[in-house]
Scaffold this motif. Sequence first.
Motif, PDB file in Angstrom:
ATOM      1  N   ALA A 152      44.030  40.187  45.807  1.00 10.74           N
ATOM      2  CA  ALA A 152      42.706  39.890  45.248  1.00 10.74           C
ATOM      3  C   ALA A 152      41.650  40.255  46.278  1.00 10.74           C
ATOM      4  CB  ALA A 152      42.600  38.421  44.883  1.00 10.74           C
ATOM      5  N   VAL A 153      40.649  40.993  45.838  1.00 10.67           N
ATOM      6  CA  VAL A 153      39.558  41.387  46.723  1.00 10.67           C
ATOM      7  C   VAL A 153      38.281  40.746  46.205  1.00 10.67           C
ATOM      8  CG1 VAL A 153      38.318  43.310  47.735  1.00 10.67           C
ATOM      9  CG2 VAL A 153      40.722  43.573  47.160  1.00 10.67           C
ATOM     10  N   ASP A 154      37.635  39.994  47.085  1.00 12.40           N
ATOM     11  CA  ASP A 154      36.424  39.265  46.705  1.00 12.40           C
ATOM     12  C   ASP A 154      35.205  40.111  47.044  1.00 12.40           C
ATOM     13  OD1 ASP A 154      34.496  37.493  46.114  1.00 12.40           O
ATOM     14  OD2 ASP A 154      35.209  35.874  47.419  1.00 12.40           O
ATOM     15  N   PRO A 155      34.474  40.614  46.048  1.00 16.15           N
ATOM     16  CA  PRO A 155      33.326  41.465  46.355  1.00 16.15           C
ATOM     17  C   PRO A 155      32.054  40.686  46.692  1.00 16.15           C
ATOM     18  CG  PRO A 155      33.659  41.399  44.009  1.00 16.15           C
ATOM     19  CD  PRO A 155      34.693  40.489  44.617  1.00 16.15           C
ATOM     20  N   ASN A 156      32.096  39.353  46.561  1.00 17.28           N
ATOM     21  CA  ASN A 156      30.882  38.562  46.787  1.00 17.28           C
ATOM     22  C   ASN A 156      30.513  38.529  48.270  1.00 17.28           C
ATOM     23  OD1 ASN A 156      30.336  37.399  44.064  1.00 17.28           O
ATOM     24  ND2 ASN A 156      32.473  36.802  44.341  1.00 17.28           N
ATOM     25  N   ASP A 157      29.223  38.359  48.525  1.00 16.77           N
ATOM     26  CA  ASP A 157      28.740  38.278  49.911  1.00 16.77           C
ATOM     27  C   ASP A 157      29.213  36.981  50.553  1.00 16.77           C
ATOM     28  OD1 ASP A 157      27.554  40.599  49.366  1.00 16.77           O
ATOM     29  OD2 ASP A 157      25.474  39.912  49.558  1.00 16.77           O
ATOM     30  N   LEU A 158      29.456  37.068  51.851  1.00 18.69           N
ATOM     31  CA  LEU A 158      29.874  35.868  52.587  1.00 18.69           C
ATOM     32  C   LEU A 158      28.638  35.076  52.990  1.00 18.69           C
ATOM     33  CD1 LEU A 158      32.483  37.471  54.991  1.00 18.69           C
ATOM     34  CD2 LEU A 158      32.996  36.100  52.984  1.00 18.69           C
ATOM     35  N   ASN A 159      28.832  33.793  53.169  1.00 20.89           N
ATOM     36  CA  ASN A 159      27.751  32.950  53.677  1.00 20.89           C
ATOM     37  C   ASN A 159      27.807  33.008  55.202  1.00 20.89           C
ATOM     38  OD1 ASN A 159      26.000  30.957  54.380  1.00 20.89           O
ATOM     39  ND2 ASN A 159      26.713  29.500  52.827  1.00 20.89           N
ATOM     40  N   SER A 160      26.925  33.844  55.777  1.00 19.16           N
ATOM     41  CA  SER A 160      27.058  34.135  57.207  1.00 19.16           C
ATOM     42  C   SER A 160      26.782  32.897  58.071  1.00 19.16           C
ATOM     43  CB  SER A 160      26.127  35.275  57.603  1.00 19.16           C
ATOM     44  OG  SER A 160      24.832  35.007  57.158  1.00 19.16           O
TER      45      SER A 160
ATOM     46  N   THR B 201      39.247  25.853  37.360  1.00 20.34           N
ATOM     47  CA  THR B 201      38.316  26.977  37.188  1.00 20.34           C
ATOM     48  C   THR B 201      37.441  27.103  38.431  1.00 20.34           C
ATOM     49  OG1 THR B 201      36.855  25.459  36.060  1.00 20.34           O
ATOM     50  CG2 THR B 201      38.201  26.899  34.678  1.00 20.34           C
ATOM     51  N   VAL B 202      37.064  28.329  38.704  1.00 23.36           N
ATOM     52  CA  VAL B 202      36.223  28.600  39.877  1.00 23.36           C
ATOM     53  C   VAL B 202      35.082  29.491  39.424  1.00 23.36           C
ATOM     54  CG1 VAL B 202      36.150  29.639  42.167  1.00 23.36           C
ATOM     55  CG2 VAL B 202      38.243  28.546  41.381  1.00 23.36           C
ATOM     56  N   PHE B 203      33.866  29.161  39.892  1.00 22.93           N
ATOM     57  CA  PHE B 203      32.738  30.009  39.527  1.00 22.93           C
ATOM     58  C   PHE B 203      32.505  31.055  40.604  1.00 22.93           C
ATOM     59  CE2 PHE B 203      28.226  30.995  39.994  1.00 22.93           C
ATOM     60  CZ  PHE B 203      28.020  31.644  38.785  1.00 22.93           C
ATOM     61  N   LYS B 204      32.418  32.308  40.190  1.00 20.36           N
ATOM     62  CA  LYS B 204      32.109  33.406  41.126  1.00 20.36           C
ATOM     63  C   LYS B 204      30.991  34.238  40.514  1.00 20.36           C
ATOM     64  CE  LYS B 204      35.137  33.266  44.531  1.00 20.36           C
ATOM     65  NZ  LYS B 204      34.864  33.429  45.947  1.00 20.36           N
ATOM     66  N   LEU B 205      30.049  34.662  41.383  1.00 21.83           N
ATOM     67  CA  LEU B 205      28.948  35.483  40.901  1.00 21.83           C
ATOM     68  C   LEU B 205      29.486  36.825  40.375  1.00 21.83           C
ATOM     69  CD1 LEU B 205      25.999  34.629  40.964  1.00 21.83           C
ATOM     70  CD2 LEU B 205      25.657  36.192  42.888  1.00 21.83           C
ATOM     71  N   LEU B 206      30.323  37.459  41.209  1.00 22.03           N
ATOM     72  CA  LEU B 206      30.994  38.689  40.773  1.00 22.03           C
ATOM     73  C   LEU B 206      32.478  38.376  40.623  1.00 22.03           C
ATOM     74  CD1 LEU B 206      29.383  41.165  43.328  1.00 22.03           C
ATOM     75  CD2 LEU B 206      28.882  41.070  40.890  1.00 22.03           C
ATOM     76  N   PRO B 207      33.104  38.836  39.565  1.00 18.72           N
ATOM     77  CA  PRO B 207      34.533  38.538  39.401  1.00 18.72           C
ATOM     78  C   PRO B 207      35.382  39.240  40.472  1.00 18.72           C
ATOM     79  CG  PRO B 207      33.815  40.122  37.769  1.00 18.72           C
ATOM     80  CD  PRO B 207      32.576  39.673  38.489  1.00 18.72           C
ATOM     81  N   LEU B 208      36.530  38.647  40.785  1.00 15.10           N
ATOM     82  CA  LEU B 208      37.422  39.233  41.797  1.00 15.10           C
ATOM     83  C   LEU B 208      38.073  40.494  41.256  1.00 15.10           C
ATOM     84  CD1 LEU B 208      39.474  36.373  43.446  1.00 15.10           C
ATOM     85  CD2 LEU B 208      37.234  37.223  44.001  1.00 15.10           C
ATOM     86  N   GLU B 209      38.330  41.438  42.179  1.00 16.20           N
ATOM     87  CA  GLU B 209      39.144  42.600  41.792  1.00 16.20           C
ATOM     88  C   GLU B 209      40.579  42.243  42.151  1.00 16.20           C
ATOM     89  OE1 GLU B 209      37.474  45.682  44.171  1.00 16.20           O
ATOM     90  OE2 GLU B 209      35.521  45.456  43.216  1.00 16.20           O
ATOM     91  N   THR B 210      41.384  42.090  41.120  1.00 16.35           N
ATOM     92  CA  THR B 210      42.760  41.651  41.398  1.00 16.35           C
ATOM     93  C   THR B 210      43.758  42.700  40.944  1.00 16.35           C
ATOM     94  OG1 THR B 210      42.792  40.528  39.284  1.00 16.35           O
ATOM     95  CG2 THR B 210      42.299  39.182  41.216  1.00 16.35           C
ATOM     96  N   ASP B 211      44.879  42.712  41.667  1.00 18.13           N
ATOM     97  CA  ASP B 211      46.023  43.498  41.224  1.00 18.13           C
ATOM     98  C   ASP B 211      47.216  42.558  41.261  1.00 18.13           C
ATOM     99  OD1 ASP B 211      47.891  45.333  40.583  1.00 18.13           O
ATOM    100  OD2 ASP B 211      47.941  46.289  42.541  1.00 18.13           O
TER     101      ASP B 211
ATOM    102  N   PHE C  31      41.357  39.500  50.287  1.00 19.80           N
ATOM    103  CA  PHE C  31      40.356  40.142  51.137  1.00 19.80           C
ATOM    104  C   PHE C  31      38.993  39.607  50.745  1.00 19.80           C
ATOM    105  CE2 PHE C  31      43.812  43.085  51.527  1.00 19.80           C
ATOM    106  CZ  PHE C  31      43.726  43.500  52.839  1.00 19.80           C
ATOM    107  N   ALA C  32      38.166  39.354  51.742  1.00 20.77           N
ATOM    108  CA  ALA C  32      36.807  38.903  51.458  1.00 20.77           C
ATOM    109  C   ALA C  32      35.858  39.576  52.435  1.00 20.77           C
ATOM    110  CB  ALA C  32      36.722  37.387  51.567  1.00 20.77           C
TER     111      ALA C  32
END
Lengths: 364, 303
Positions: free
Chosen positions: A45-53, A29-39, B145-146
Amino acid sequence: MITDFRTIDIVDKAFKEVAAKKEKFKPTTVFKLLPLETDVGTLLAVDPNDLNSEELRNNREDYLKELARDNTQLLLNEVWELPSERVDDVIVAKLPKPKYLLPRELPVPKPKPLTKYQQYALKKGLPLKKTKKHKMNVTWDEILKKWVPNYGYKHAQAEKERETVIEVPDNVDPMTDMFAKKEAEKRERVSKNEFQRLRNIARAANIKVPHVGVPAVESRLKPDQLELAAVASKSATASAGVFQPSISADKTLKSWAKPPGVPKQKLKPVSGRAEKEINLNILEDVMRHRGSGGVSEKAVNRQIAQEQRQVHAEKMKSRKKGRGGRTGGGKGGKKGPKGGKDFGGKGVKAGKVGKGGKKGKGKR
Amino acid sequence: MPFIQRVKRPVTAKGRRILLKKQPRFVEFPKQTMYVRGKKANALTMDCMKEIYQLKKPGGLLFTKKHDILPFENVGLLENYSQRRGASLFIFASSNKKHPHSLIFGRTHDHQLLDMVELEIEAFKSIKEFKTEHVAVGLKPCILFAGEDFQTSYDHKRIQNLLVDMFQREVVTDIRLQGLEHVIMFTAADDKIFLRNYRVQLKKSGSRIPRVELEEIGPAVDFRIGRKKLATEDLFKSACKQPTSIDPKPKKNIRTDAFGSKLGRVHMTKQDVNSLQTRKMKGLKKSYAERKEQRSKKKSASK
């Protein structure tokens, strides 16, 4: 007491087992603040979460790898949930249809336009296509006593062999060559079919095609065919019938029967105001060409030319005089042209010539 | 016999098949990619392009001769190649003073340019530099994509679409679970796109779903987004238009039983004609007495 010890032992053992398992197996299991948009259909899979710059700047490769691992885990979790089956010792998952919309390589094919016959058949409820029965490619010829192909290679040869004689019917001129006639008829049929095919293509492409004309084979023409023949013959000249006198049938001809290639005459608006404007325009056009004061440009030009000729003649006269007496006058005359070119006043010109003469005198 | 000018038709069956293949179809073939070498492509861009070619193998058309094309000035020649070769995706390698080390990713629709984006290579790490086993050829990759840019920026979204088109290979209905081996990740941050490739290792997790571990395999490229020429919204929408007849509507009231015989439901239960609402008319209205009677009936029934 003994039983108590036993239960504690069991519980202890169970805890230890869980801990060992935890150590051995990492979680899926993986915790994500916003769920991934997957097809899942496109394995995307598109990760909508912000990156850690900060991580991205200082520790890019590890950070990207960790991010990729988490996202892959989430995507594969979904793939593993899909219905699967075993095919030849390999587990195969059924992917759903892709949801992610991608542009096509070519546009969606358009339905093929119907031919004229197909339109007719549809209207009349006839079958669009003849139902295909299995047909032999050869037929048994009773006369030749052999199998003859229905069409193509060796068909024509067999036809020639079979039809050595053709009877001339009573209603036909006995001197006609029936073989030539038959051949011509076939040629006509082929041409007609080809024309219809091309016309169907042209109609599908929305191109206007001139009328077929009158078929040559039919013995007696119908009234509308006659009409059409009249129009066609009228337009069959080098000028496409432009200089052809009108025929009496013209009045009754249908609009579609107009000769091809001759543009339709556009009718002018008939309202009184528009007509008046057109007429005024014509009048103005005429007046403009006439020039001002009711005198035409041509007449003015003629007048000027005449005057010039007169002046020239006078000049020549004076020159001849000068040669006899004062030579300087001749010189002055040569200098004179400046004055001669000026058409402004006739009176001045003579004076100028004289001036030139004076100048010449002065030099001397 | 007068000569008939025929509409040109393919003479041979082979020619007919070739033309038929080029015509639009409801279900399309997977898109082909052209890899075109520009006039001044340098070693770096060529290496990068060739490794992308290797990633997308089998398939792809590698044009190794130099092509004097500037796609952002005149894309006509590329469109022409696309039409002749039947390849709607292209990657163009070039490097010049103004746009150094650039790969132009593009695609066409109906042999006309749709989208094109220039990605300048800032850092490149070849496959050879990773001392690991590479993935098998021809596997369908997982594409990740990220980065918030892919959510917020319109242009990034289109670039994302182009990259999915470029790397997704083909649409499949079944997939071997052990064949999910290749992961391509694109990360967008500050006008850059990082391309990373990983090999998936499935580990035991104690449950049915495996634990995923990754190993980097390369190529790893840092791109900077340069010039772009993206299709208008209308054109893109029309290019995305899918045929309606691909999946026909399910037929109602027809089923097949276990023996394979076709069963159809023809009749429903008998319809109550008395309660049917027909045309409303004043003449057919119930009178006061009738209504009263009905009401009393209802009351007695409820009691």
